[in-house]
Write an enzyme that holds these catalytic residues in place. Structure first.
Site, short mmCIF file in Angstrom:
data_model
loop_
_atom_site.label_atom_id
_atom_site.label_comp_id
_atom_site.label_asym_id
_atom_site.label_seq_id
_atom_site.Cartn_x
_atom_site.Cartn_y
_atom_site.Cartn_z
N SER A 113 0.69 -1.25 -0.06
CA SER A 113 0.03 -0.03 0.06
C SER A 113 1.03 1.12 0.20
O SER A 113 1.79 1.16 0.56
CB SER A 113 -0.77 -0.14 0.99
N GLN A 134 0.36 -0.46 -4.67
CA GLN A 134 -0.85 -0.04 -4.93
C GLN A 134 -0.83 1.70 -4.51
O GLN A 134 -0.01 1.95 -3.79
CB GLN A 134 -1.86 -0.41 -3.72
N TYR A 136 -2.15 5.44 -4.19
CA TYR A 136 -3.15 6.61 -3.93
C TYR A 136 -2.48 7.82 -4.17
O TYR A 136 -1.31 7.86 -4.34
CB TYR A 136 -3.19 6.68 -2.22
N THR A 162 -6.36 2.49 -6.85
CA THR A 162 -7.21 2.06 -5.95
C THR A 162 -8.29 3.34 -6.13
O THR A 162 -7.80 4.67 -5.99
CB THR A 162 -6.87 1.92 -4.25
N ARG A 171 -15.84 4.53 9.72
CA ARG A 171 -15.33 3.36 10.47
C ARG A 171 -15.78 3.61 11.87
O ARG A 171 -14.92 4.17 12.44
CB ARG A 171 -14.18 2.84 10.13
N LYS A 259 -8.43 -0.99 -8.97
CA LYS A 259 -8.73 -1.87 -7.84
C LYS A 259 -10.15 -0.82 -7.30
O LYS A 259 -9.72 0.31 -6.91
CB LYS A 259 -7.91 -2.11 -6.77
N HIS A 283 -13.40 -2.68 -0.99
CA HIS A 283 -12.33 -2.28 0.04
C HIS A 283 -12.65 -3.17 1.21
O HIS A 283 -12.59 -2.60 2.41
CB HIS A 283 -12.43 -0.74 0.15
N ARG A 286 -15.39 -1.41 3.93
CA ARG A 286 -14.87 -0.22 4.52
C ARG A 286 -15.22 1.00 4.15
O ARG A 286 -14.62 1.92 4.73
CB ARG A 286 -13.23 -0.51 4.67
C1 FMN Z 1 -6.83 -2.88 7.54
C2 FMN Z 1 -6.93 -2.62 6.18
C3 FMN Z 1 -6.37 -1.77 5.44
C4 FMN Z 1 -6.44 -1.54 4.18
N1 FMN Z 1 -5.60 -0.90 3.30
C5 FMN Z 1 -5.88 -0.86 1.86
C6 FMN Z 1 -4.94 0.29 1.32
O1 FMN Z 1 -4.05 0.93 1.85
N2 FMN Z 1 -5.17 0.37 0.03
C7 FMN Z 1 -6.11 -0.32 -0.66
O2 FMN Z 1 -6.21 -0.17 -1.88
N3 FMN Z 1 -6.99 -1.23 0.01
C8 FMN Z 1 -6.75 -1.21 1.42
N4 FMN Z 1 -7.67 -2.13 2.03
C9 FMN Z 1 -8.53 -3.08 1.30
C10 FMN Z 1 -7.76 -4.31 0.96
O3 FMN Z 1 -7.09 -4.11 -0.07
C11 FMN Z 1 -8.85 -5.29 0.42
O4 FMN Z 1 -9.54 -4.90 -0.72
C12 FMN Z 1 -9.73 -6.00 1.48
O5 FMN Z 1 -9.24 -6.08 2.63
C13 FMN Z 1 -10.37 -7.39 0.92
O6 FMN Z 1 -11.36 -7.68 1.93
P1 FMN Z 1 -10.83 -8.82 3.05
O7 FMN Z 1 -10.34 -8.26 3.95
O8 FMN Z 1 -12.21 -9.43 3.53
O9 FMN Z 1 -10.13 -9.75 2.33
C14 FMN Z 1 -7.21 -2.49 3.48
C15 FMN Z 1 -7.98 -3.45 3.98
C16 FMN Z 1 -7.80 -3.66 5.40
C17 FMN Z 1 -8.38 -4.83 6.15
#
Ligand code: FMN
Length: 403
Positions: A113, A134, A136, A162, A171, A259, A283, A286
């Site tokens: 990330s 990834q 941003y 993303t 959240r 993404k 995501h 989230r």
């Molecule tokens: C704690 C956490 C931090 C995340 N940070 C990013 C991030 O920095 N960039 C991003 O594109 N997705 C981020 N994501 C999303 C993940 O890349 C992914 O889309 C997601 O975790 C998939 O769902 P799952 O946790 O059920 O496998 C984050 C997810 C979590 C749980």
């Protein structure tokens, strides 16, 4: 650490989640575990896999099962890779390097990330597997452009942009746990929340030994690396639009993946802008709550791109059967987020390795029980799912784009 996460103590990802909850302070565990608003999509991302049922071919012997999968021109030993998970350094010392190392050992890719605590070149050096980056746009185009250059120089082989973070999702757990207050560095403001750290001395010792509160070394602002701050505000000031993708496509010649899309129109637009792949992703529940769970959106996206780019999926994957279902429905491969983040929180590199091992063993067992010799041969004939998932969604009268 390895014996902490061995069988029978840890048999599945839920066991790793339980151990992560025990080792991490609440503010860190809930940051991983939580979702937006009422967490409807977070729950549905997982539950929806129950709506897809298998159609096994029995009395078939497959002594070996081939899990190799080509993604973005690179052969992975597994049909899944590790998703970008920001701030992983908060879960375990040098978290991103440790997780990437475990991915590489297993022959798969790690996605770093932008908002991580370890430098891209250090993470590259820490894994023998492919490294994806990834992106941003935090800090604006010039800052992002320098970040892309550093990733390229370090040897990142694909760029994941993303696009589902126009603003940070609400959240609620983060608010209740005092994330904002804890970042003020003002002892009086922090005071009501610090007991979470004191209740986890082992984590605290590791955190302090690793330098305490991380910054974002891959986001280099004019006055130095971005400090750990309100990420939501930073994301809001740097929303990615389609016009940015044109510019990114010009400066990044390698595989480009979009993404965080959930509808066929966005997937087609991504293809038009030169994407080599898309990730059907919300995501991990989230961002926008009550959006479709990703598996439900997969058929629409697969049909929309019509083979013109690779389709990956993430969200809710906790078992190998989940991965097999997504592959049967047209995903080239999947990304796992929380499944390995729980492992990292539970036991560092050993925990991530255990998460990967669990999913790998699940995959082999499932293929054997399905009577299918390889992940490459999985297709829709091995599953059944509700017919209306296939029907095209209503098309917007005019596709609204900004810029
Ligand atoms: C704690 C956490 C931090 C995340 N940070 C990013 C991030 O920095 N960039 C991003 O594109 N997705 C981020 N994501 C999303 C993940 O890349 C992914 O889309 C997601 O975790 C998939 O769902 P799952 O946790 O059920 O496998 C984050 C997810 C979590 C749980």
């Amino acid at each position: 650490m390895a014996d902490r996460v061995d069988s029978p103590r840890v048999l599945n990802i839920a066991d790793l989640r339980r151990l992560a909850k025990r080792r991490l302070p609440r503010v860190a565990f809930d940051y991983i575990d939580g979702g937006a608003d009422g967490e409807v999509t977070l729950r549905e991302n997982c539950r929806i896999f129950e709506d897809v049922l298998f159609r096994p071919r029995c009395a078939v012997s497959n002594p070996t099962c081939d899990l190799r999968t080509k993604v973005l021109g690179t052969e992975l030993a597994l049909p899944f890779a590790l998703a970008p998970v920001g701030s992983s350094r908060m879960f375990y010392p040098r978290g991103e390097i440790v997780a990437a190392g475990a991915a590489g050992e297993a022959g798969t890719a790690y996605t770093l990330s932008t908002l991580s605590g370890c430098r891209v070149d250090e993470v590259r050096a820490g894994t023998k597997g492919p490294l994806w980056y990834q992106l941003y746009l935090v800090g604006g185009r010039d800052v992002a452009s320098a970040g892309i250059e550093r990733a390229k120089k370090a040897g990142a082989s694909a760029l994941f942009v993303t696009i589902d973070t126009a603003v940070a999702g609400l959240r609620e757990r983060d608010f209740r746990n005092g994330t904002k207050e804890l970042l003020t560095r003002n002892p009086w403001t922090m005071l009501p929340y610090v007991h979470q750290f004191l209740a986890r001395p082992r984590w605290l010792a590791g955190f302090l030994g690793d330098g305490g509160l991380m910054n974002f070394p891959n986001v280099v602002l004019p006055d130095g690396p971005m400090s750990y701050a309100d990420v939501g505000a930073a994301l809001e000031q740097s929303t990615i639009c389609w016009a940015d993708l044109r510019w990114i496509r010009e400066i990044w010649q390698g595989p480009l993946v979009i993404k965080g899309l959930m509808i066929g129109e966005d997937a087609r637009r991504a293809v038009d802008e030169g994407a080599d792949g898309v990730v059907v992703s919300n995501h991990g529940g989230r961002q926008l709550d009550c959006v479709y769970p990703t598996l439900r959106a997969l058929p629409e996206v697969v049909a929309a791109v019509n083979g013109q780019c690779e389709v990956l999926l993430d969200g809710g994957i906790r078992r190998g059967t989940d991965i097999v279902k997504a592959l049967c429905m047209g995903a080239q491969a999947v990304l796992v987020g929380r499944a390995y983040a729980y492992g990292l929180g539970a036991g560092g590199g050993a925990g991530v390795a255990r998460a990967i091992q669990i999913l790998r063993a699940d995959l082999i067992r499932t293929l054997k029980l399905l009577g299918c010799p390889s992940t490459a041969q999985l297709d829709e004939s091995y599953v059944t799912y509700p017919a209306d998932w296939r029907s095209p969604a209503p098309q917007p009268a005019a596709y609204a784009t900004t810029k």
